[in-house]
Scaffold this motif. Structure first.
Motif, PDB file in Angstrom:
ATOM      1  N   LEU A 135       0.819  -1.211   0.000  1.00  0.00           N
ATOM      2  CA  LEU A 135       0.000   0.000   0.000  1.00  0.00           C
ATOM      3  C   LEU A 135       0.853   1.262   0.000  1.00  0.00           C
ATOM      4  O   LEU A 135       0.396   2.332  -0.418  1.00  0.00           O
ATOM      5  CB  LEU A 135      -0.923   0.003   1.232  1.00  0.00           C
ATOM      6  N   GLN A 136       2.106   1.151   0.476  1.00  0.00           N
ATOM      7  CA  GLN A 136       3.009   2.299   0.483  1.00  0.00           C
ATOM      8  C   GLN A 136       3.755   2.466  -0.841  1.00  0.00           C
ATOM      9  O   GLN A 136       4.599   3.341  -0.969  1.00  0.00           O
ATOM     10  CB  GLN A 136       4.015   2.144   1.632  1.00  0.00           C
ATOM     11  N   GLY A 137       3.413   1.609  -1.840  1.00  0.00           N
ATOM     12  CA  GLY A 137       4.026   1.745  -3.162  1.00  0.00           C
ATOM     13  C   GLY A 137       5.025   0.673  -3.510  1.00  0.00           C
ATOM     14  O   GLY A 137       5.535   0.648  -4.633  1.00  0.00           O
ATOM     15  N   ASN A 138       5.297  -0.231  -2.587  1.00  0.00           N
ATOM     16  CA  ASN A 138       6.273  -1.295  -2.840  1.00  0.00           C
ATOM     17  C   ASN A 138       5.554  -2.509  -3.427  1.00  0.00           C
ATOM     18  O   ASN A 138       5.386  -3.542  -2.774  1.00  0.00           O
ATOM     19  CB  ASN A 138       6.987  -1.661  -1.533  1.00  0.00           C
ATOM     20  N   VAL A 139       5.094  -2.380  -4.677  1.00  0.00           N
ATOM     21  CA  VAL A 139       4.341  -3.445  -5.336  1.00  0.00           C
ATOM     22  C   VAL A 139       5.203  -4.070  -6.432  1.00  0.00           C
ATOM     23  O   VAL A 139       5.759  -3.348  -7.274  1.00  0.00           O
ATOM     24  CB  VAL A 139       3.031  -2.905  -5.952  1.00  0.00           C
ATOM     25  N   PRO A 140       5.375  -5.392  -6.449  1.00  0.00           N
ATOM     26  CA  PRO A 140       6.126  -6.035  -7.535  1.00  0.00           C
ATOM     27  C   PRO A 140       5.502  -5.696  -8.889  1.00  0.00           C
ATOM     28  O   PRO A 140       4.281  -5.494  -8.992  1.00  0.00           O
ATOM     29  CB  PRO A 140       5.999  -7.533  -7.219  1.00  0.00           C
TER      30      PRO A 140
END
Length: 532
Positions: free
Chosen positions: A227-232
């Motif tokens: 949710l903080q932007g660390n998405v594969p």
């Protein structure tokens, strides 16, 4: 013209009798008719303006259709370049085109491969000369693929055609009677459901895309970090369908899609008693689902509906039977509605309700009463006019007109047609047309009598010489009715159907039934004068 063989006379009478009998089920309650054989249960269905119901006008999301088309082009470009082993960079879709960079040395080869993706656009009259994709060299190794407006319009047309079929399946699953589903313009669908007074559930069913997918949950990163932007790059964050909302990191790769579902039924979990949806895949879906569950034992997978996670169970063992169960805090109605959506299939694009009307049964009853009154008044005036003008022959004409109207209702019942207020107007107009045919015949008989012919010769000549005039007038009216049917929509088509059927029955009654009645009277009386 006045001679009928016994078999011909019997055939005319039986034809009129059988068609009239088709209208009989309309005089009995629906519960009584349901106990009859299936072939005898066909009856008229009252339209929205006569029995009330729900009216919805849906519009397809054209921006979504355009985005889907561009995404498809982007995926096709990736596939083609990879198959051709051509290196590329910067592949992306924009507002109305897709761009990709290749090396100058590979430019001509890439252009040739990508131009194979462009296909000629075909319409109702064949090829239009336009193509589905314009591939151009933008310079500096940049290839631009543009989707022309004509291709987007064609894609919207295909989307509407597919959506109409799915909407019809969904509405029919509600158990409603004879819904009317028609195209309006280029991007709209008209839905009329007679008898449905509360459109809330209908809107909920038609407003959902019902795009169902089975995907793996990505456990490599916690949901709070995602949710903080660390998405594969090959995953995305989706929220749960139930409240409170729970985030899931779900892989973008679709293991099995809803298109592979063979059936879906609402039921109850035997262990907890909660409402669930039981589903079954087709052979292709069963194979893919078995492979996916065999390779991911111990891992959670997500059941995604319209980009919301319904549930995310853990695969305990390979599921090779081709069936499964969806649970997720359902009520009995929501489980049944989800089963309806899955059975009907996913909409190719979202539909938005842009107009909604509910017609109450009181307004419909008022329309029926006024329509009946108009029909009775018109029929009585025609009957009186024919009796005063043509005396005994007016009686013959009135009998033929009454049988004509009964045959119209019989044919409408046989077709399970929907009767609307304009349809009633078409029937009333048909009465006038039917009488007009008899007026032409009788006036021709009068002319022959004034010309010096005897009674029988004048009657025979009157029928014979009026034939071409009546056929010409009825054929031209039938052409107009056919044009109204194919070009018009909604109530206009209802008017055209009753008018067209009325013309067919008019020609039958004027030149067979009325002539048969007159011929029978002539053989019985052998008249020396004509009471006309």
């Amino acid at each position: 013209m006045l001679y009928f063989t016994r078999w011909k006379a019997l055939g005319i009478i039986l034809t009129a009798l059988v068609v009239c009998l088709c209208a009989v089920p309309n005089f009995f309650p629906e519960a009584t008719v349901k106990g009859w054989p299936l072939w005898a249960q066909r009856r008229l269905v009252l339209g929205l303006d006569l029995q009330g119901g729900s009216y919805l006008l849906l519009e397809v999301d054209s921006n979504y259709v355009k985005k889907e088309k561009l995404d498809q082009v982007r995926d096709d470009v990736r596939r083609v370049l990879r198959e051709a082993k051509i290196p590329y960079t910067g592949l992306a879709s924009h507002a109305d085109n897709v761009e990709v960079h290749v090396k100058e040395a590979d430019l001509q080869n890439a252009l040739g491969k990508l131009r194979d993706l462009s296909q000629p656009l075909t319409g109702l009259l064949g090829s239009s000369g336009q193509r589905s994709l314009q591939v151009s060299d933008a310079g500096g190794g940049l290839i631009r693929l543009t989707v022309p407006e004509a291709a987007i319009t064609e894609r919207i047309r295909q989307t509407i055609d597919q959506s109409m079929q799915i909407v019809e399946r969904r509405v029919n699953q509600l158990g409603t009677v004879e819904p009317l589903i028609q195209r309006q313009g280029t991007d709209r669908i008209l839905v009329q459901v007679p008898g449905l007074q509360d459109p809330t559930r209908l809107k909920a069913l038609l407003g959902r895309t019902a795009k169902m997918e089975f995907r793996m949950v990505d456990t490599s990163v916690p949901a709070d970090q995602a949710l903080q932007g660390n998405v594969p790059p090959d995953s995305e964050v989706l929220m749960s369908a139930s409240s409170p909302k729970v985030p899931y990191v779900v892989k973008k790769q679709v293991l099995v899609s809803g298109g592979d579902l063979n059936d879906a039924q609402a039921g109850f979990d035997p262990r907890s008693g909660e409402p669930v949806v039981n589903f079954r895949f087709n052979s292709n879906g069963s194979r893919k689902f078995a492979q996916a569950t065999s390779e991911n034992v111990g891992q959670p997978f997500a059941i995604v509906l319209d980009n919301q996670v319904i549930s995310a169970p853990v695969i305990r063992e390979p599921i090779t039977g081709g069936s499964g169960q969806i649970s997720g805090s359902f009520t009995v109605q929501s489980a049944n509605d989800l089963a309806i959506l899955l059975r009907a299939g996913a909409l190719p694009a979202p539909l938005t309700v842009i107009e909604e009307r509910t017609v109450g049964p009181g307004l419909g009853q008022d329309s029926i009463e006024k329509g009946e009154l108009a029909a009775y008044v018109g029929a009585i005036m025609v009957i009186v006019f024919m009796l005063l003008t043509y005396r005994l022959f007016g009686v013959f004409a009135n009998i033929a007109v009454a049988i004509n109207v009964a045959m119209i209702f019989g044919l409408l019942s046989l077709l399970n047609a929907t009767l609307t207020l304009p349809g009633i107007a078409g029937i009333v107009l048909t009465v006038g047309i039917a009488v007009d045919s008899n007026v032409l015949i009788y006036e021709r008989i009068r002319e022959e009598l004034r010309g010096g012919r005897n009674a029988i010769s004048a009657i025979d000549a009157g029928f014979k010489r009026a034939l071409s005039t009546i056929l010409d007038s009825n054929i031209t009216t039938f052409i107009a009715a056919a044009v109204l049917f194919y070009i018009g929509t909604g109530p206009v088509r209802g008017f055209a159907v009753t008018l067209g059927l009325g013309i067919i029955t008019t020609v039958f009654t004027a030149f067979t039934l009325t002539r048969l009645i007159v011929a029978g009277w002539v053989r019985w009386k052998r008249p020396q004068s004509v009471p006309i």
